[in-house]
Scaffold this motif. Structure first.
Motif, PDB file in Angstrom:
ATOM      1  N   ALA A  10       0.843  -1.193   0.000  1.00  0.00           N
ATOM      2  CA  ALA A  10       0.000   0.000   0.000  1.00  0.00           C
ATOM      3  C   ALA A  10       0.877   1.240   0.000  1.00  0.00           C
ATOM      4  CB  ALA A  10      -0.913  -0.010   1.216  1.00  0.00           C
ATOM      5  N   ARG A  11       0.439   2.241  -0.714  1.00  0.00           N
ATOM      6  CA  ARG A  11       1.184   3.498  -0.783  1.00  0.00           C
ATOM      7  C   ARG A  11       0.587   4.511   0.170  1.00  0.00           C
ATOM      8  NH1 ARG A  11       3.412   5.234  -6.573  1.00  0.00           N
ATOM      9  NH2 ARG A  11       5.027   3.671  -6.584  1.00  0.00           N
ATOM     10  N   ILE A  12       1.428   5.430   0.602  1.00  0.00           N
ATOM     11  CA  ILE A  12       0.957   6.548   1.406  1.00  0.00           C
ATOM     12  C   ILE A  12       0.184   7.481   0.483  1.00  0.00           C
ATOM     13  CG2 ILE A  12       1.660   8.582   2.722  1.00  0.00           C
ATOM     14  CD1 ILE A  12       4.224   7.019   3.497  1.00  0.00           C
ATOM     15  N   THR A  13      -1.043   7.786   0.841  1.00  0.00           N
ATOM     16  CA  THR A  13      -1.841   8.739   0.068  1.00  0.00           C
ATOM     17  C   THR A  13      -2.461   9.764   1.015  1.00  0.00           C
ATOM     18  OG1 THR A  13      -3.779   7.296   0.173  1.00  0.00           O
ATOM     19  CG2 THR A  13      -2.416   7.127  -1.795  1.00  0.00           C
ATOM     20  N   ALA A 171      16.862   6.273  10.793  1.00  0.00           N
ATOM     21  CA  ALA A 171      16.668   5.047  11.575  1.00  0.00           C
ATOM     22  C   ALA A 171      15.183   4.721  11.761  1.00  0.00           C
ATOM     23  CB  ALA A 171      17.350   5.188  12.936  1.00  0.00           C
ATOM     24  N   ASP A 172      14.336   5.755  11.844  1.00  0.00           N
ATOM     25  CA  ASP A 172      12.906   5.527  12.089  1.00  0.00           C
ATOM     26  C   ASP A 172      12.045   5.623  10.819  1.00  0.00           C
ATOM     27  OD1 ASP A 172      13.238   8.244  11.701  1.00  0.00           O
ATOM     28  OD2 ASP A 172      11.858   8.807  13.328  1.00  0.00           O
ATOM     29  N   LYS A 173      12.676   5.545   9.654  1.00  0.00           N
ATOM     30  CA  LYS A 173      11.931   5.701   8.405  1.00  0.00           C
ATOM     31  C   LYS A 173      10.831   4.644   8.268  1.00  0.00           C
ATOM     32  CE  LYS A 173      12.212   5.977   3.392  1.00  0.00           C
ATOM     33  NZ  LYS A 173      13.066   6.085   2.209  1.00  0.00           N
ATOM     34  N   GLU A 174      11.121   3.395   8.543  1.00  0.00           N
ATOM     35  CA  GLU A 174      10.109   2.344   8.400  1.00  0.00           C
ATOM     36  C   GLU A 174       8.922   2.593   9.325  1.00  0.00           C
ATOM     37  OE1 GLU A 174       9.619  -2.508   8.661  1.00  0.00           O
ATOM     38  OE2 GLU A 174      11.618  -1.644   8.536  1.00  0.00           O
ATOM     39  N   GLU A 175       9.203   3.051  10.518  1.00  0.00           N
ATOM     40  CA  GLU A 175       8.137   3.375  11.478  1.00  0.00           C
ATOM     41  C   GLU A 175       7.275   4.526  10.943  1.00  0.00           C
ATOM     42  OE1 GLU A 175       8.044   5.409  15.828  1.00  0.00           O
ATOM     43  OE2 GLU A 175       9.476   3.751  15.577  1.00  0.00           O
ATOM     44  N   LYS A 176       7.909   5.561  10.386  1.00  0.00           N
ATOM     45  CA  LYS A 176       7.180   6.693   9.807  1.00  0.00           C
ATOM     46  C   LYS A 176       6.311   6.237   8.634  1.00  0.00           C
ATOM     47  CE  LYS A 176      10.407  10.458  10.834  1.00  0.00           C
ATOM     48  NZ  LYS A 176      11.363  11.419  10.235  1.00  0.00           N
ATOM     49  N   VAL A 177       6.884   5.405   7.777  1.00  0.00           N
ATOM     50  CA  VAL A 177       6.148   4.911   6.621  1.00  0.00           C
ATOM     51  C   VAL A 177       4.918   4.131   7.071  1.00  0.00           C
ATOM     52  CG1 VAL A 177       6.234   3.281   4.681  1.00  0.00           C
ATOM     53  CG2 VAL A 177       8.096   4.919   5.012  1.00  0.00           C
ATOM     54  N   ASN A 178       5.088   3.233   8.014  1.00  0.00           N
ATOM     55  CA  ASN A 178       3.957   2.437   8.501  1.00  0.00           C
ATOM     56  C   ASN A 178       2.868   3.318   9.108  1.00  0.00           C
ATOM     57  OD1 ASN A 178       5.041  -0.003   7.653  1.00  0.00           O
ATOM     58  ND2 ASN A 178       6.123  -0.330   9.586  1.00  0.00           N
ATOM     59  N   TYR A 179       3.280   4.316   9.892  1.00  0.00           N
ATOM     60  CA  TYR A 179       2.314   5.230  10.490  1.00  0.00           C
ATOM     61  C   TYR A 179       1.560   5.995   9.408  1.00  0.00           C
ATOM     62  CZ  TYR A 179       0.414   9.424  12.565  1.00  0.00           C
ATOM     63  OH  TYR A 179      -0.431  10.449  12.906  1.00  0.00           O
ATOM     64  N   LEU A 180       2.302   6.555   8.430  1.00  0.00           N
ATOM     65  CA  LEU A 180       1.666   7.357   7.390  1.00  0.00           C
ATOM     66  C   LEU A 180       0.760   6.538   6.478  1.00  0.00           C
ATOM     67  CD1 LEU A 180       4.529   9.845   6.506  1.00  0.00           C
ATOM     68  CD2 LEU A 180       2.351  10.362   7.630  1.00  0.00           C
ATOM     69  N   ARG A 181       1.098   5.290   6.242  1.00  0.00           N
ATOM     70  CA  ARG A 181       0.210   4.442   5.433  1.00  0.00           C
ATOM     71  C   ARG A 181      -1.164   4.332   6.084  1.00  0.00           C
ATOM     72  NH1 ARG A 181       4.750   0.104   3.854  1.00  0.00           N
ATOM     73  NH2 ARG A 181       5.350   1.050   1.881  1.00  0.00           N
ATOM     74  N   GLU A 182      -1.182   4.280   7.404  1.00  0.00           N
ATOM     75  CA  GLU A 182      -2.445   4.170   8.140  1.00  0.00           C
ATOM     76  C   GLU A 182      -3.135   5.522   8.289  1.00  0.00           C
ATOM     77  OE1 GLU A 182      -3.840   1.341   9.461  1.00  0.00           O
ATOM     78  OE2 GLU A 182      -2.245   0.100   8.596  1.00  0.00           O
ATOM     79  N   ALA A 183      -2.376   6.541   8.665  1.00  0.00           N
ATOM     80  CA  ALA A 183      -2.962   7.814   9.076  1.00  0.00           C
ATOM     81  C   ALA A 183      -3.159   8.828   7.945  1.00  0.00           C
ATOM     82  CB  ALA A 183      -2.098   8.445  10.168  1.00  0.00           C
ATOM     83  N   ALA A 184      -2.323   8.810   6.924  1.00  0.00           N
ATOM     84  CA  ALA A 184      -2.334   9.857   5.895  1.00  0.00           C
ATOM     85  C   ALA A 184      -3.688  10.098   5.252  1.00  0.00           C
ATOM     86  CB  ALA A 184      -1.270   9.555   4.838  1.00  0.00           C
ATOM     87  N   PRO A 185      -4.459   9.047   4.913  1.00  0.00           N
ATOM     88  CA  PRO A 185      -5.742   9.323   4.256  1.00  0.00           C
ATOM     89  C   PRO A 185      -6.723  10.102   5.136  1.00  0.00           C
ATOM     90  CG  PRO A 185      -5.111   7.025   3.966  1.00  0.00           C
ATOM     91  CD  PRO A 185      -4.158   7.619   4.964  1.00  0.00           C
ATOM     92  N   TYR A 186      -6.485  10.105   6.442  1.00  0.00           N
ATOM     93  CA  TYR A 186      -7.396  10.765   7.375  1.00  0.00           C
ATOM     94  C   TYR A 186      -6.882  12.106   7.871  1.00  0.00           C
ATOM     95  CZ  TYR A 186      -8.946   5.992   7.204  1.00  0.00           C
ATOM     96  OH  TYR A 186      -9.349   4.779   6.753  1.00  0.00           O
ATOM     97  N   MET A 187      -5.659  12.461   7.506  1.00  0.00           N
ATOM     98  CA  MET A 187      -5.073  13.727   7.960  1.00  0.00           C
ATOM     99  C   MET A 187      -5.737  14.890   7.246  1.00  0.00           C
ATOM    100  SD  MET A 187      -0.983  13.088   8.029  1.00  0.00           S
ATOM    101  CE  MET A 187      -0.219  12.087   9.269  1.00  0.00           C
ATOM    102  N   ARG A 188      -5.945  15.941   7.985  1.00  0.00           N
ATOM    103  CA  ARG A 188      -6.429  17.169   7.376  1.00  0.00           C
ATOM    104  C   ARG A 188      -5.224  18.058   7.103  1.00  0.00           C
ATOM    105  NH1 ARG A 188     -11.106  21.397   9.085  1.00  0.00           N
ATOM    106  NH2 ARG A 188     -10.498  22.885   7.502  1.00  0.00           N
ATOM    107  N   LEU A 189      -4.920  18.273   5.857  1.00  0.00           N
ATOM    108  CA  LEU A 189      -3.760  19.095   5.494  1.00  0.00           C
ATOM    109  C   LEU A 189      -4.155  20.562   5.460  1.00  0.00           C
ATOM    110  CD1 LEU A 189      -2.172  16.967   2.648  1.00  0.00           C
ATOM    111  CD2 LEU A 189      -1.725  16.882   5.080  1.00  0.00           C
TER     112      LEU A 189
END
Length: 189
Positions: A10-13, A171-189
């Protein structure tokens, strides 16, 4: 396909923020006028890319959330490109009767004396946009193109770019990616 494999693929969107994009384009044109400079599509679109990438890496979300295509001369935020070309669907989306600019060949030209609405952009958005614009407008076309042909652009292979690839190696890139895959579609930019 297992859930782990599906999540990895899944991609970050993000949800695109058209009000911010319109404000940013308008601001760039107003700022260029103050500096007695002009803005072409390449300058404006790369400024948006620099701003999105900067904010993504500093606070974990982009300014605009546009979909990026890796094109020959660098990343193109597709929705912002359509807006810069005055596509009518963005007028309807924004509730406008016209844009305060027009596209003349590749050059963006102001057609209104109205000041840009900067209330849509946060302080962090504005700092990223100012930095991206300053960087972009002071570069030649060739330098801008080279500066935007990084790992993220290369990984897309002239297709759609991934926000995962825009994140700096850390060092925390994978953690950031996993978080953003879940949260990004719901973020209000």
């Amino acid at each position: 396909m297992s859930e782990t494999v599906a999540r990895r693929e899944a991609r970050i969107t993000f949800r695109f923020a058209p009000e911010k994009a319109a404000s940013a384009l308008h601001w760039m044109l107003a700022e260029a006028q103050k500096r007695n400079r002009s803005v072409d599509l390449h300058t404006a679109l790369k400024a948006c890319y620099f701003a999105d990438r900067k904010l993504l890496n500093s606070v974990g979300q982009p300014v605009f959330g546009a979909r990026y295509r890796a094109m020959k001369f660098g990343p193109v935020p597709l929705e912002i490109y359509e807006m810069a070309k005055c596509e009518p669907m963005w007028l309807a989306e924004l509730g406008l009767s016209s844009f305060p600019w027009r596209l003349d060949g590749y050059a963006l030209k102001m057609v209104s004396n109205e000041a840009p609405n900067m209330t849509t952009l946060s302080d962090a958005d504005m700092r990223a946009l100012e930095e991206g614009f300053d960087r972009s407008i002071d570069m030649t076309f060739t330098a801008r193109t080279a500066a935007t042909h990084g790992k993220d652009w290369q990984a897309a292979n002239l297709g759609m770019m991934a926000y995962e690839d825009m994140l700096d190696d850390a060092a925390d890139k994978e953690e950031k990616v996993n978080y953003l895959r879940e949260a990004a579609p719901y973020m209000r930019l």
